[in-house]
Enzyme design. Structure first.
Site, mmCIF file in Angstrom:
data_model
loop_
_atom_site.group_PDB
_atom_site.id
_atom_site.type_symbol
_atom_site.label_atom_id
_atom_site.label_comp_id
_atom_site.label_asym_id
_atom_site.label_seq_id
_atom_site.Cartn_x
_atom_site.Cartn_y
_atom_site.Cartn_z
ATOM 1 N N CYS A 115 0.811 -1.232 0.000
ATOM 2 C CA CYS A 115 0.000 0.000 0.000
ATOM 3 C C CYS A 115 0.836 1.269 0.000
ATOM 4 C CB CYS A 115 -0.951 0.012 1.199
ATOM 5 S SG CYS A 115 -2.174 -1.298 1.124
ATOM 6 N N HIS A 256 -3.318 6.953 3.770
ATOM 7 C CA HIS A 256 -3.772 5.753 3.075
ATOM 8 C C HIS A 256 -5.208 5.485 3.512
ATOM 9 C CE1 HIS A 256 -4.166 1.919 1.331
ATOM 10 N NE2 HIS A 256 -4.045 1.236 2.443
ATOM 11 N N ASN A 286 -10.638 1.007 -0.313
ATOM 12 C CA ASN A 286 -9.174 0.942 -0.181
ATOM 13 C C ASN A 286 -8.612 0.426 -1.504
ATOM 14 O OD1 ASN A 286 -6.542 -0.059 0.275
ATOM 15 N ND2 ASN A 286 -6.975 -0.668 2.388
#
Lengths: 329, 329
Positions: A115, A256, A286
Site C-alpha cells: 500500500c 492511506h 481501499n
C-alpha cells in the site's frame, strides 16, 4: 535534504463498473447497510474487462494531458503497485506497451511496498529527478484488488476497490519539493496482512480447494491497527525531525485509505481537524497503493490544496510498514 | 553525475541441492550431454526446503560479515528480485523477518525489473546513499526459478538455477562509485519472456490443466536475442556518453548470465577478450536477477577485480529491457 520535485500532472482511471455497498451486502449475505456501516465504503469500482496496464495507461494519458506534455517528453515509467498484472514482466513494461510506446526505449521498472508503493517510489525517484537524471517521470499506481478478495473474510473483502492513478514528476524550479520522508518496517507484522500464495513458496500449481485460501488476501485488521498505532507517534517525530514544521503546519493530511474507522482514530490521535484530513474511502474503498495518489488527485480536483501548501502523505502497508512524505506542493 | 557509493560487502547463498546436467537430461528425456551442450550449464542449484527469504537472509549475513558490520548498522533493506516469495507482502519484509529484525524498523521494499532488478535497484539507491539519506543499505537478489520452469520447453528450462546474493552499500570516501547508468525498455518484446499468470490478469484461482502453462516461464530466446542485439550498440553508446571511458577501458564486463551462447556472441560483438568477460553460467545457470551480483561475487572472490577497476554491469531482462552500470569498483 529537500528534493526539488514537482507534481505537474495527475490523472486517474476507475473501472466502468461501480459496485455499491448493497451489492456487497448481498454478496456476503449481510443485512442491507451492514458493509457500509462497517467499512465506511458507499461505493467502489471493480474491473470487468480492464487490466492493470489498461487502467494505468489511461491514468497516465490523463496525467500527461494535465501536465501539457506528450509521451516524447517522458524519460522514465515506474509502476508503484502492490499487485501485478502477470508474474513476469514488470507492470511498467506492460503499461508502456499499452501506451503504444513499444519502441520508445523509455526505461520501465516496478517499486513495491504494497500500500505504500506510491510513497516509496515517489521518495526514491525524487533523488535522481533532483540530480537531473530524469526530466519527466510517469509514476503509476494501478491496482486490481477485486480478484484476490476472500469473500468469506468479511472484514477485509468489504473494504477494497480497483483503479489507477498516475502523476507526472519533474524537477521543480520553485519551492515545490519533498521536505522530509521516512519509512519504518516492522516485520513482526509481516503476516498480519498477506497473500501467502502466488509466489515461489506456494506456487499457483499447488492451487486446489484446500489451498484456495492461500491465494486470497488475508488480513488481521485489529492486529495491524494495534501495531501501527503503537509505532505511529515515534514515527511521526522522526518524520518531522530536521524540519521546521509540526503537524499544525500541515495544510492537508493525505492518509492511506485503509478503513474509515482506522482513519478516524488516527485522525483524532494526530489531532488533525476533519477539514485537513483527506478521506475518499466512501467513494473508492481501499485501492491499495492507488489510495494515497487517488486522495491526492481528489484533493487537487476539489481545490483542497494549492501550490506551496504543506501536504503530508502518510500510510501503513503490509510488511508491516509505516511511511510518510512531507511535500511542499 | 557520479554517485559516490561503494560495495563494502558481498555474500551469497546457494541451495544445498546441486543439480548436474545429466539429471536435467534425464528430466527432459534428452541424450546425456545434450542440455550442457545446448545451455553451457554444467550444474546449478535447486531449492528443496529453502525459501527466497531464507536464502536472502543467509546471503545478507555473509555480506554483512565481509563488510565488518552488524545489523544495527543497516538502515535500509531492498529486495531486487524478479520472483517473489508470496504475493503480499514484499520480499524485503520477509527477509527482515528471517533475519530476526522484526522490531528494528529498518525500511523494506522491493524493486523489480526481472533480470535487471539488481542493476536497477543499485542505480536507484545510489542517489539517496550519495545524498546521505541512508548509511548502509542491504541490497539482496534472491531468486527461485526452479518452481516456475516449464520442462516441456527445453530451451528455457535447462538454463535456470536458484540462489541469492547480497551486497552492503555505503557512501564512498574514495573514487568508488557509479560513473554512468542507463536503461532502455522496448515493450515490443514484453511477451518474449513472461509468466502470463500469477497476477491479476490470470489469477491463480484459474489454475487447471488447461491454464497450467500460463503459470510457467515461457521464453522465445531467439526473439529476445534478436531484439537485444539490435538495440545494444546504440544503448552502449548512450551508456558511455558523457564519460571519458570506452569499452577498452573496462577491466571486467559482468554480464547477465542469460545463456552461454548468447553471452559468447555478445562478447564478440563488444570485442571484449574472454579474460575480461565474466562467465559463471556453467556453475550456476541463469539465476534471474541474482546472476549479475553472483558474477560480481565470483569476480571479487577470484581476484578478477580490485578497487579502482572499471566494471561494467550489463544485462537484458523481460520487458524487454537493456540496462547497464559503469562502476568504479
Amino acid at each position: 535534504m529537500k528534493r526539488h520535485i514537482k507534481i505537474i500532472g495527475i490523472g486517474s482511471y476507475v473501472p466502468k463498473r461501480t459496485v455499491h455497498s448493497d451489492e456487497i451486502d448481498r454478496k456476503i449475505s449481510a443485512p442491507n447497510g451492514w458493509s457500509e456501516k462497517k467499512s465506511g465504503v458507499k461505493k467502489r469500482y471493480f474491473i470487468e474487462e480492464e487490466t492493470a496496464s489498461y487502467m494505468g495507461a489511461h491514468a497516465a494519458i490523463n496525467a500527461l494531458d494535465q501536465a501539457g506534455l506528450t509521451f516524447s517528453d517522458i524519460d522514465c515509467i515506474i509502476s508503484a503497485s502492490g499487485t501485478v498484472e502477470q508474474a513476469i514482466p514488470c507492470n511498467a513494461s506492460l503499461i508502456q506497451k499499452q501506451l503504444g510506446l513499444e519502441q520508445s526505449g523509455i526505461p520501465c521498472f516496478d517499486v513495491n511496498s504494497t500500500c505504500l508503493s506510491f510513497v516509496t517510489a515517489l521518495d526514491m525517484i525524487s533523488y535522481p529527478i533532483d540530480a537531473g537524471k530524469y526530466k519527466n517521470v510517469l509514476l503509476i499506481s494501478s491496482e486490481i484488488s477485486s480478484v484476490g478478495l476472500d469473500w468469506s473474510q468479511k472484514e477485509s473483502s468489504i473494504l477494497f476497490g480497483d483503479g489507477a492513478v498516475a502523476v507526472v514528476l519533474t524537477k521543480s524550479t520553485t519551492q515545490s519539493g519533498i521536505i522530509s520522508s521516512h519509512m519504518e518496517t516492522y516485520s513482526e507484522g509481516a503476516h498480519l496482512s498477506e497473500i501467502r500464495g502466488g509466489g515461489t513458496k506456494i506456487h499457483p500449481r499447488l492451487y486446489d480447494e484446500n489451498t484456495a485460501g492461500d491465494f486470497l488476501f488475508n488480513m488481521n485488521g485489529r492486529g495491524i491497527f494495534k501495531l501501527s498505532y503503537k509505532y505511529l507517534p515515534a514515527f511521526l517525530e522522526r518524520l518531522f525531525k530536521n524540519t521546521s514544521l509540526s503537524m499544525s503546519d500541515i495544510n492537508l493530511v493525505i492518509p492511506h485509505q485503509a478503513s474509515a474507522s482506522a482513519m478516524k482514530i488516527i485522525r483524532k490521535k494526530l489531532e488533525v481537524p476533519e477539514e485537513r484530513f483527506m478521506s475518499i474511502i466512501e467513494n473508492y474503498g481501499n485501492m491499495i497503493a492507488a489510495s494515497i495518489p487517488m486522495a491526492l488527485y481528489e484533493a487537487v480536483k476539489q481545490d483542497k490544496i494549492k501550490r506551496g501548501d504543506y501536504v503530508l502523505l502518510l500510510g501503513t502497508s503490509a510488511g508491516l510498514s509505516i511511511g510518510g512524505i512531507i511535500l511542499e506542493y
